[in-house]
Every structure is written in structure tokens, then in C-alpha cells.
Design an enzyme around this catalytic site. Structure first.
Site, PDB file in Angstrom:
ATOM      1  N   ASP A  52      46.074   5.380  80.529  1.00 41.45           N
ATOM      2  CA  ASP A  52      46.474   5.029  81.901  1.00 41.45           C
ATOM      3  C   ASP A  52      47.842   4.334  81.887  1.00 41.45           C
ATOM      4  O   ASP A  52      48.384   3.995  82.945  1.00 41.45           O
ATOM      5  CB  ASP A  52      45.405   4.205  82.624  1.00 41.45           C
ATOM      6  CG  ASP A  52      45.087   2.903  81.919  1.00 41.45           C
ATOM      7  OD1 ASP A  52      45.656   2.633  80.841  1.00 41.45           O
ATOM      8  OD2 ASP A  52      44.259   2.137  82.461  1.00 41.45           O
ATOM      9  N   ASP A  91      41.662   8.038  79.338  1.00 41.33           N
ATOM     10  CA  ASP A  91      41.360   6.717  79.897  1.00 41.33           C
ATOM     11  C   ASP A  91      40.685   6.853  81.253  1.00 41.33           C
ATOM     12  O   ASP A  91      41.145   7.611  82.111  1.00 41.33           O
ATOM     13  CB  ASP A  91      42.669   5.936  80.121  1.00 41.33           C
ATOM     14  CG  ASP A  91      42.879   4.849  79.081  1.00 41.33           C
ATOM     15  OD1 ASP A  91      41.895   4.415  78.452  1.00 41.33           O
ATOM     16  OD2 ASP A  91      44.045   4.438  78.913  1.00 41.33           O
ATOM     17  N   GLU A 123      37.874   0.080  79.283  1.00 40.79           N
ATOM     18  CA  GLU A 123      38.252  -1.289  78.920  1.00 40.79           C
ATOM     19  C   GLU A 123      37.120  -2.251  79.251  1.00 40.79           C
ATOM     20  O   GLU A 123      36.623  -2.250  80.380  1.00 40.79           O
ATOM     21  CB  GLU A 123      39.509  -1.706  79.708  1.00 40.79           C
ATOM     22  CG  GLU A 123      40.736  -0.930  79.301  1.00 40.79           C
ATOM     23  CD  GLU A 123      41.997  -1.391  80.024  1.00 40.79           C
ATOM     24  OE1 GLU A 123      41.956  -2.430  80.722  1.00 40.79           O
ATOM     25  OE2 GLU A 123      43.022  -0.710  79.883  1.00 40.79           O
ATOM     26  N   GLU A 190      43.545  -4.299  71.187  1.00 42.45           N
ATOM     27  CA  GLU A 190      44.953  -4.425  71.591  1.00 42.45           C
ATOM     28  C   GLU A 190      45.398  -5.881  71.533  1.00 42.45           C
ATOM     29  O   GLU A 190      44.761  -6.778  72.098  1.00 42.45           O
ATOM     30  CB  GLU A 190      45.124  -3.864  73.020  1.00 42.45           C
ATOM     31  CG  GLU A 190      46.567  -3.948  73.511  1.00 42.45           C
ATOM     32  CD  GLU A 190      46.867  -3.100  74.740  1.00 42.45           C
ATOM     33  OE1 GLU A 190      45.991  -2.298  75.167  1.00 42.45           O
ATOM     34  OE2 GLU A 190      47.978  -3.241  75.279  1.00 42.45           O
TER      35      GLU A 190
HETATM   36  O1  KIV Z   1      46.844   3.326  78.196  1.00 37.68           O
HETATM   37  C1  KIV Z   1      47.196   3.234  77.015  1.00 37.68           C
HETATM   38  O2  KIV Z   1      48.237   3.745  76.586  1.00 37.68           O
HETATM   39  C2  KIV Z   1      46.329   2.479  76.111  1.00 37.68           C
HETATM   40  C3  KIV Z   1      46.846   2.176  74.744  1.00 37.68           C
HETATM   41  C4  KIV Z   1      47.840   1.080  74.814  1.00 37.68           C
HETATM   42  C5  KIV Z   1      45.774   1.889  73.789  1.00 37.68           C
HETATM   43  O3  KIV Z   1      45.267   2.104  76.469  1.00 37.68           O
END
Ligand code: KIV
Length: 272
Positions: A52, A91, A123, A190
Site C-alpha cells: 500500500d 497489502d 498490519e 518494520e
Molecule cells: O507497503 C509497503 O511497501 C510495505 C513494506 C514497507 C513492507 O508494507
């Protein structure tokens, strides 16, 4: 004489587990469109994350919050069309799974049906376990994401390193164990201290992929625009730039403009 192009062996969630077990590090990069994803796949990157972060790097938003489910599906389907080997993880965007587990399941199903992606990433820890569980029961693989979770940026207030204090570190460890127990196939960590990330990777059997989490984990992920140096204003400590495409692209565009203005482009051999 015929030439046989062998189809590369596809990466699955099981491959990643085997890689961890045999000590092979996992490579993961983001991609959001067909052309980039083709090159990433050709390079043999194991996992492509349709992150995302598209909200930032593709759409120019300040945060990842505005991107919608349909926009994520558009990016993911473009990536899936390009890929022969990599595992494509998509995501789940902000607002598509936090409400309740039924809503989370229908969002995940929509992603899988309409994009052709192979797995989703979410997340959070204990607060979203019920949603993860429901999605897993539909046969959809889930990658967890702990530490700095950008969808909660307004709760954190800043993008600084997470889990430096003992209490937050303990919560993160408990969340990682819970994600493994519920059935996540991998976890992204992260921007947390390297020692903590290493501890988590040693504690769980599933692969742990880090970004700003040191080298003691099972693999690494970077945002493709960042590692290519397209945005020269984003320079966090954890980022290694493998190119300076900002400078190279700028020079190409400026030279093109000069060639058009001078009449040098197109020349006779570039004309019909
Ligand atoms: O959205 C994204 O690029 C991520 C990475 C930073 C792991 O979640």
C-alpha cells in the site's frame, strides 16, 4: 533445432518455509505495475509485495491511508500479469479489514478473485487475529506485519523506530507468536531494533522478513522506488540505494527536451 524455455519453478509459501529451514535468505521487493514487476520477476526476486506504499510512491499521498481496495486490486492485477515465478503478496488497504472479520474476509476474497494475487498482508497483531483466522479458513495465505505499521501512523504520530522500550518489545514478541500460532505463513518486521528482530526470527518457525530490522532475520524487503533512488528526498538509515535513477531519469528527460528544441530529434534514421 528447437529451443526449450523451461518455466521457472514458482515460489510458494512452502518454498519460503523451506528457505528459512535451509538458511537461504528471502528477497522481497515491492512493485505496483506490469513493467517493473516483469523485471523484478526476471531478476529472481522471491516475493513481490504489492504494497500500500503505492499510495505514497504511485499516487503521491503523504500516508498509506487513502489508497482503496479497488486501487490495490488494479495495481496487483497489473503485477500478477507480469509474473512467472515470484510469489505475489497484496497489502490489504486501510479500512478494508479493521471493521470486523466478515468484512476482512470479503475484502481478502475480492483481492484474490479480482487480482489473481497469491496471498495478502495485514498490519497488526492481537487486535486483528479474528480477521486473520477467518481469512485463513477460506484458504487465503496471510503475511503479518508488525513494528512500524504505517496504517497506524496517526496513532504513533511519527515514523521513528518502534519497540525500543521493553513493554512494546514484549508486546511485539507476543504478537509474533500469536501470528505464527494462528497460521500466518510469514511476518514482516518494520523499523525495529536489529536484536529484537533477530530474537523474533529465532523464536518463530515461519520466515521473518525485515525492513529496517537488521540482518538477523530470514529475508529483506525494500520499496522499489526507494532502492532505485527515484525519490532523492527519502534517505532513512536502513535504505541502501542500488541506483540513482532520479539523476539518470532527470538527465534523460533534459537531454530529450534539448534534442526536441534543437530539432536533433528525430533525425532521418528515426523517421519514415
Ligand atoms: O507497503 C509497503 O511497501 C510495505 C513494506 C514497507 C513492507 O508494507
Amino acid at each position: 533445432m528447437s529451443v526449450h524455455h523451461s518455466t521457472p519453478k514458482k515460489i510458494t509459501t512452502h518454498t519460503l518455509l523451506e528457505m528459512k529451514q535451509s538458511g537461504q535468505k528471502i528477497s522481497m521487493l515491492t512493485a505496483y505495475d506490469y513493467s517493473m514487476a516483469r523485471i523484478v520477476d526476471e531478476a529472481g526476486i522471491d516475493v513481490i509485495l504489492v504494497g500500500d506504499s503505492a499510495s505514497n510512491v504511485m499516487a503521491g499521498h503523504q500516508t498509506t491511508l487513502p489508497i482503496t481496495l479497488d486501487q490495490m486490486i488494479y495495481h496487483a492485477s497489473s503485477v500478477v500479469r507480469a509474473v512467472e515465478r515470484s510469489l505475489v503478496v497484496v497489502d490489504m488497504p486501510f479500512g478494508s479489514y479493521q471493521g470486523n472479520s466478515k468484512e476482512a474476509l470479503s475484502s481478502a476474497i475480492k483481492i484474490m478473485k479480482e487480482s489473481g494475487g497469491h496471498a495478502v498482508k495485514m498490519e497488526g497483531g492481537s487486535e486483528i487475529l479474528e480477521s486473520i483466522q477467518r481469512i485463513l479458513t477460506a484458504g487465503i495465505p496471510v503475511m503479518g506485519h508488525l513494528g512500524l505499521t504505517p496504517q497506524s501512523i496517526y496513532k504513533f504520530g511519527t515514523y521513528v523506530v518502534r519497540a525500543k522500550e521493553e513493554q512494546e518489545a514484549e508486546r511485539l514478541i507476543a504478537d509474533a507468536k500469536a501470528l505464527e500460532k494462528v497460521g500466518c505463513f510469514a511476518i514482516v518486521l518494520e523499523k525495529i531494533p536489529a536484536a529484537l528482530a533477530q530474537k523474533v526470527a529465532q523464536m518463530v518457525q515461519i520466515p521473518v522478513i525485515g525492513i529496517g530490522a537488521g540482518g538477523g532475520v530470514d529475508g529483506q524487503v525494500l520499496v522499489i522506488h526507494d532502492m532505485l533512488g527515484i525519490n532523492n528526498e527519502f534517505n532513512p538509515r536502513f535504505l541502501r540505494k542500488y541506483n540513482n535513477l532520479h539523476a539518470q531519469m532527470l538527465q534523460a528527460f533534459e537531454t530529450y527536451k534539448a534534442d526536441v528544441q534543437s530539432g536533433d530529434f528525430p533525425n532521418d534514421s528515426e523517421s519514415y
